[in-house]
Design a protein around this motif. Structure first.
Motif, PDB file in Angstrom:
ATOM      1  N   ALA A  46      -8.589  52.850 -12.150  1.00 61.45           N
ATOM      2  CA  ALA A  46      -8.478  51.534 -12.792  1.00 61.45           C
ATOM      3  C   ALA A  46      -7.196  50.796 -12.422  1.00 61.45           C
ATOM      4  O   ALA A  46      -6.939  49.703 -12.922  1.00 61.45           O
ATOM      5  CB  ALA A  46      -8.546  51.705 -14.312  1.00 61.45           C
ATOM      6  N   TRP A  47      -6.389  51.373 -11.555  1.00 60.82           N
ATOM      7  CA  TRP A  47      -5.102  50.781 -11.168  1.00 60.82           C
ATOM      8  C   TRP A  47      -5.298  49.342 -10.675  1.00 60.82           C
ATOM      9  O   TRP A  47      -6.208  49.056  -9.902  1.00 60.82           O
ATOM     10  CB  TRP A  47      -4.471  51.625 -10.078  1.00 60.82           C
ATOM     11  N   ALA A  48      -4.449  48.424 -11.111  1.00 62.63           N
ATOM     12  CA  ALA A  48      -4.595  47.008 -10.770  1.00 62.63           C
ATOM     13  C   ALA A  48      -3.358  46.436 -10.091  1.00 62.63           C
ATOM     14  O   ALA A  48      -3.137  45.220 -10.104  1.00 62.63           O
ATOM     15  CB  ALA A  48      -4.908  46.203 -12.031  1.00 62.63           C
ATOM     16  N   GLY A  49      -2.537  47.274  -9.512  1.00 62.83           N
ATOM     17  CA  GLY A  49      -1.344  46.799  -8.815  1.00 62.83           C
ATOM     18  C   GLY A  49      -1.699  46.087  -7.526  1.00 62.83           C
ATOM     19  O   GLY A  49      -2.850  46.160  -7.056  1.00 62.83           O
ATOM     20  N   CYS A  68       2.441  45.312 -16.937  1.00 60.60           N
ATOM     21  CA  CYS A  68       2.439  45.075 -15.498  1.00 60.60           C
ATOM     22  C   CYS A  68       3.720  44.349 -15.093  1.00 60.60           C
ATOM     23  O   CYS A  68       4.205  43.476 -15.817  1.00 60.60           O
ATOM     24  CB  CYS A  68       1.225  44.243 -15.097  1.00 60.60           C
ATOM     25  N   GLY A  69       4.243  44.696 -13.936  1.00 58.15           N
ATOM     26  CA  GLY A  69       5.448  44.045 -13.459  1.00 58.15           C
ATOM     27  C   GLY A  69       6.172  44.905 -12.456  1.00 58.15           C
ATOM     28  O   GLY A  69       5.626  45.883 -11.930  1.00 58.15           O
ATOM     29  N   ILE A  70       7.411  44.542 -12.179  1.00 63.65           N
ATOM     30  CA  ILE A  70       8.243  45.281 -11.230  1.00 63.65           C
ATOM     31  C   ILE A  70       9.116  46.250 -12.010  1.00 63.65           C
ATOM     32  O   ILE A  70       9.854  45.857 -12.907  1.00 63.65           O
ATOM     33  CB  ILE A  70       9.119  44.333 -10.402  1.00 63.65           C
ATOM     34  N   TYR A  71       9.017  47.518 -11.665  1.00 62.93           N
ATOM     35  CA  TYR A  71       9.832  48.533 -12.309  1.00 62.93           C
ATOM     36  C   TYR A  71      10.530  49.337 -11.226  1.00 62.93           C
ATOM     37  O   TYR A  71       9.875  50.003 -10.412  1.00 62.93           O
ATOM     38  CB  TYR A  71       8.981  49.461 -13.184  1.00 62.93           C
ATOM     39  N   GLU A  72      11.865  49.236 -11.184  1.00 61.22           N
ATOM     40  CA  GLU A  72      12.667  49.931 -10.171  1.00 61.22           C
ATOM     41  C   GLU A  72      12.116  49.685  -8.767  1.00 61.22           C
ATOM     42  O   GLU A  72      11.873  50.609  -7.991  1.00 61.22           O
ATOM     43  CB  GLU A  72      12.734  51.435 -10.474  1.00 61.22           C
ATOM     44  N   ARG A  74       9.268  48.865  -7.862  1.00 63.35           N
ATOM     45  CA  ARG A  74       7.865  49.229  -7.675  1.00 63.35           C
ATOM     46  C   ARG A  74       6.998  48.293  -8.503  1.00 63.35           C
ATOM     47  O   ARG A  74       7.277  48.046  -9.687  1.00 63.35           O
ATOM     48  CB  ARG A  74       7.601  50.684  -8.115  1.00 63.35           C
ATOM     49  N   ALA A  75       5.937  47.773  -7.880  1.00 65.04           N
ATOM     50  CA  ALA A  75       4.986  46.925  -8.605  1.00 65.04           C
ATOM     51  C   ALA A  75       3.990  47.836  -9.310  1.00 65.04           C
ATOM     52  O   ALA A  75       3.238  48.575  -8.660  1.00 65.04           O
ATOM     53  CB  ALA A  75       4.265  45.989  -7.646  1.00 65.04           C
ATOM     54  N   VAL A  76       3.996  47.816 -10.635  1.00 61.46           N
ATOM     55  CA  VAL A  76       3.112  48.693 -11.401  1.00 61.46           C
ATOM     56  C   VAL A  76       2.186  47.859 -12.277  1.00 61.46           C
ATOM     57  O   VAL A  76       2.578  46.822 -12.809  1.00 61.46           O
ATOM     58  CB  VAL A  76       3.913  49.676 -12.284  1.00 61.46           C
ATOM     59  N   CYS A  77       0.964  48.322 -12.404  1.00 62.75           N
ATOM     60  CA  CYS A  77       0.003  47.682 -13.302  1.00 62.75           C
ATOM     61  C   CYS A  77      -1.116  48.668 -13.581  1.00 62.75           C
ATOM     62  O   CYS A  77      -1.980  48.914 -12.736  1.00 62.75           O
ATOM     63  CB  CYS A  77      -0.560  46.400 -12.690  1.00 62.75           C
ATOM     64  N   SER A  78      -1.077  49.266 -14.755  1.00 65.93           N
ATOM     65  CA  SER A  78      -2.017  50.327 -15.110  1.00 65.93           C
ATOM     66  C   SER A  78      -2.782  49.948 -16.378  1.00 65.93           C
ATOM     67  O   SER A  78      -2.332  50.228 -17.496  1.00 65.93           O
ATOM     68  CB  SER A  78      -1.258  51.645 -15.322  1.00 65.93           C
ATOM     69  N   PRO A  79      -3.946  49.298 -16.229  1.00 68.79           N
ATOM     70  CA  PRO A  79      -4.715  48.868 -17.402  1.00 68.79           C
ATOM     71  C   PRO A  79      -5.069  50.002 -18.364  1.00 68.79           C
ATOM     72  O   PRO A  79      -5.190  49.777 -19.573  1.00 68.79           O
ATOM     73  CB  PRO A  79      -5.972  48.251 -16.780  1.00 68.79           C
ATOM     74  N   LEU A  80      -5.263  51.199 -17.840  1.00 61.54           N
ATOM     75  CA  LEU A  80      -5.605  52.338 -18.699  1.00 61.54           C
ATOM     76  C   LEU A  80      -4.366  53.175 -19.034  1.00 61.54           C
ATOM     77  O   LEU A  80      -4.460  54.388 -19.209  1.00 61.54           O
ATOM     78  CB  LEU A  80      -6.663  53.218 -18.027  1.00 61.54           C
TER      79      LEU A  80
END
Length: 261
Positions: A46-49, A68-72, A74-80
């Motif tokens: 389900a990853w949406a990055g 969702c956003g930039i973390y260190e 890294r672009a992260v976006c994990s709906p689940l």
């Protein structure tokens, strides 16, 4: 058995109750940690990055990031993310249950039916004798403590996602890696003369600890940090689940033997 000559059992020897409900709960609880792999696969799907998630380069904690956003960088976006964090909590609670319900006596003999556990051994001190804890007992107690630490750490990881910016997330991850890795290593030593599975458990502990040392030296600045992190975590999950399976099978065998009497 009656009518069969046996050597007298050493003082303080006893046969732990392998048919108790707590032993059953502890064994199956520890085995249940494998649910993590199912949850991880679903969350990755389900990853949406902006880029597909890779187990080789993506950190495990990215899957549990709450927003969702930039973390260190890294672009992260994990709906689940909620499923991943729930899996962490369930895994941690299962390890805590295993640590609480699997007694030191049961751990000492779980892999070899018919063997009695010993808590103390006699040591000569001048003209008198004193009792000291046996090495297997000390190992078993230590394994319980380390497993509990790993479980608490995993619960913390699930309750405090990485993007909250709390140091507790990092602390919880270290508790899981260090506690779980050393628990596996000591369990391999404890069961060395009881089951060939001890080599698998010991190797898993060494892999985890070795990867952890490499991560500490490099600061996780490696080409595939996700793979390195999984070398820290996967052996713990698989190894402790394997130990739970060994214990659950022993409990099942003892119960079946009791029913056949």
């Amino acid at each position: 058995m009656k009518g069969h000559a046996t050597a007298p059992a050493p003082a303080d020897s006893f046969l732990p109750d392998t048919r108790s409900i707590t032993a059953t709960i502890g064994g199956w609880a520890q085995l249940s940690v494998v649910q993590y792999f199912v949850a991880e696969a679903a969350v990755i799907e389900a990853w949406a990055g902006p880029e597909p998630y890779s187990r080789a380069t993506g950190f495990i904690s990215d899957l549990g990031a709450a927003s969702c956003g930039i973390y260190e960088d890294r672009a992260v976006c994990s709906p689940l993310h909620w499923l991943m964090n729930a899996s962490f909590v369930v895994q941690g609670l299962a390890l805590v249950l295993g640590a609480l319900f699997l007694t030191a006596g049961l751990l000492s003999v779980a892999a070899r039916p018919g063997v009695q556990a010993r808590r103390f051994r006699a040591v000569a001190a001048g003209t008198a004798q004193t009792r000291v804890l046996t090495v297997p007992w000390i190992l078993a107690v230590t394994i319980r403590i380390l497993t509990g630490i790993a479980g608490v750490g995993t619960v913390i990881v699930g309750l405090v996602p990485e993007d909250l910016g709390s140091p507790w997330h990092f602390a919880g991850a270290l508790m899981f890696f260090i506690g779980g890795g050393f628990a596996l290593l000591l369990l391999g030593v404890l069961w060395k003369r009881q089951t060939p599975m001890s080599w698998f458990l010991g190797a898993g502990g060494l892999i985890c600890i070795g990867a952890l040392v490499i991560g500490a030296i490099t600061g996780m600045e490696v080409p595939q940090p996700g793979l390195l992190e999984r070398f820290m975590g996967y052996p713990v999950t698989v190894g402790l689940a394997t130990a739970g399976l060994v214990i659950a099978q022993r409990v099942h065998t003892e119960r079946r033997g009791l029913r056949s009497l």
